[in-house]
Design a protein around this motif. Structure first.
Motif, PDB file in Angstrom:
ATOM      1  N   GLY A 179      48.411 -17.995   8.028  1.00  0.00           N
ATOM      2  CA  GLY A 179      49.311 -16.855   8.193  1.00  0.00           C
ATOM      3  C   GLY A 179      48.760 -15.823   9.157  1.00  0.00           C
ATOM      4  N   GLU A 220      48.842 -17.148  12.859  1.00  0.00           N
ATOM      5  CA  GLU A 220      50.203 -17.153  13.381  1.00  0.00           C
ATOM      6  C   GLU A 220      50.669 -15.747  13.718  1.00  0.00           C
ATOM      7  N   THR A 221      50.305 -14.760  12.899  1.00  0.00           N
ATOM      8  CA  THR A 221      50.686 -13.376  13.172  1.00  0.00           C
ATOM      9  C   THR A 221      49.990 -12.852  14.417  1.00  0.00           C
ATOM     10  N   TYR A 239      54.203 -11.885   4.861  1.00  0.00           N
ATOM     11  CA  TYR A 239      54.312 -13.231   5.428  1.00  0.00           C
ATOM     12  C   TYR A 239      53.081 -14.065   5.083  1.00  0.00           C
ATOM     13  N   ILE A 240      51.902 -13.463   5.163  1.00  0.00           N
ATOM     14  CA  ILE A 240      50.669 -14.176   4.813  1.00  0.00           C
ATOM     15  C   ILE A 240      50.672 -14.542   3.333  1.00  0.00           C
ATOM     16  N   ASN A 299      52.655 -17.625   2.706  1.00  0.00           N
ATOM     17  CA  ASN A 299      51.886 -18.818   3.078  1.00  0.00           C
ATOM     18  C   ASN A 299      50.890 -19.199   1.995  1.00  0.00           C
ATOM     19  N   LEU A 355      60.987 -20.325   5.699  1.00  0.00           N
ATOM     20  CA  LEU A 355      59.865 -19.742   6.426  1.00  0.00           C
ATOM     21  C   LEU A 355      60.321 -19.123   7.741  1.00  0.00           C
ATOM     22  N   LEU A 381      59.856 -15.305   8.750  1.00  0.00           N
ATOM     23  CA  LEU A 381      59.103 -14.988   9.951  1.00  0.00           C
ATOM     24  C   LEU A 381      59.911 -14.095  10.881  1.00  0.00           C
TER      25      LEU A 381
END
Length: 350
Positions: free
Chosen positions: A36, A39-40, A60-61, A64, A132, A136
């Motif tokens: 996570g 990706e961020t 978001y993390i 995940n 997801l 996101l």
């Protein structure tokens, strides 16, 4: 000595305690956090730290991490033979396989879709990936709203004295040279964006701010600030700012014969700092159009002065005007002696 013994005792307790052999859940949570976070960060290169520690990114993390833990629970409940039967004689390999299957298997599952359809906004997947992707997208918007104000304040502070005409080539090239490892394709993409920005015909100040935003996305705030500081004398406005700046231009162009506009421009190009070919061609076209306008000649002179000062600087325009007044064969004023016409002391732009 007593403190050292206590530290050694704590370390020994940790080695024989539960943290010496963390459970599978610990490593699965760590994999979810890393996926996570990476990706961020990859989506917000301009200010990754601010984006990473924002509330939407944390959500978001967390999703995940929950997905990875959920996969671990499912595997323990289903107990597949390839994991719990075939590897029962090797506990270490079984534990490693369970961790990898839970962490990376969850990410694979939540990024898969049963089928995709094309929409006006792109492809839309139906399946686990829909959840997801939706989260996101929402996180991106929320992070953007949180990061935008600090980015705007930073760009305004850094680029407030930058002249877009002078900086549009020099500043990106210098930023990329400072970074050293910016991919060639990314440099070309920035060049295309800068050309498109110049074609919009926005006011120079707004164009400079947008140039800063384009570069921050690639090199970050610190590198852009250092580059502007290093190139300051070459890409900043020469004369005074605001009303004092326009007063200086009015004094400089007072009594100038606008019929000599093209000669003045050519003299400025020869005497001044290097200017891009696009900038030269655009100014020649604008001067030709200005000569056809049905407006007062004094206003034309002011407009011409503003264009030239923005492009090559106040001192260069003053020197070119003095040379034109003295005639084609007259030498320029000695170094260090300011021209008599339209003399105005240069100072940093307020």
């Amino acid at each position: 000595m007593e403190g050292w013994n206590q530290l050694v005792g704590v370390m020994g307790a940790w080695q024989v305690g539960p943290l010496a052999n963390p459970p599978e859940a610990f490593w699965v949570v760590l994999i979810g956090l890393l996926i996570g976070a990476v990706e961020t960060v990859s989506r917000y290169k301009g200010d990754p730290a601010r984006a990473l520690f924002s509330a939407p990114a944390a959500l978001y993390i967390a999703v995940n991490v929950i997905a990875c833990l959920g996969m671990l629970v499912c595997l323990r409940m289903m107990r597949p033979d390839w994991l719990f039967t075939d590897l029962k004689d090797d506990p270490d390999l079984q534990k490693l396989s369970l961790i990898l299957a839970s962490g990376f298997g969850a990410m694979t599952l939540f990024r898969s879709s049963l089928f995709r359809i094309k929409t006006a906004d792109g492809e839309l997947g139906f399946g686990p990936s829909f959840l997801l992707d939706t989260l996101l997208f929402a996180s991106d918007r929320a992070i953007d709203r949180g990061v935008a104000p600090p980015r705007g304040n930073a760009v305004q502070a850094i680029m407030k004295d930058v002249a877009f005409e002078r900086a549009q080539i020099a500043l990106p090239v210098y930023c990329f040279a400072l970074m050293q490892n910016v991919p060639s394709q990314e440099q070309r993409d920035v060049g295309v964006q800068v050309k498109e920005l110049a074609a919009f015909g926005l006011p120079p100040e707004i164009s400079a701010f947008n140039l800063g935003l384009i570069l921050i996305n690639v090199v970050g705030t610190g590198v852009l600030k250092q580059a502007v500081k290093d190139l300051g004398p070459y890409i900043s406005y020469d004369p005074l700012a605001g009303d004092r700046r326009f007063t200086a231009i009015a004094t400089l162009m007072n009594g100038f014969d606008v019929r000599q506009a093209q000669q003045l421009a050519e003299a400025c190009f020869s005497l001044g700092r290097p200017v891009s070919l696009n900038g030269l061609g655009d100014l020649r076209i604008r001067i030709a159009q200005l000569g056809q306008e049905e407006i007062d000649s004094r206003l034309k002179a002011l407009i011409l002065g503003r264009w030239l000062v923005d492009l090559v600087g106040h001192s260069t325009v003053a020197l070119a005007i003095e040379s034109l007044k003295q005639g084609p064969g007259a030498p320029p004023p000695p170094p260090g002696q300011p021209p008599a016409a339209g003399n105005a002391q240069d100072s940093p732009r307020a």
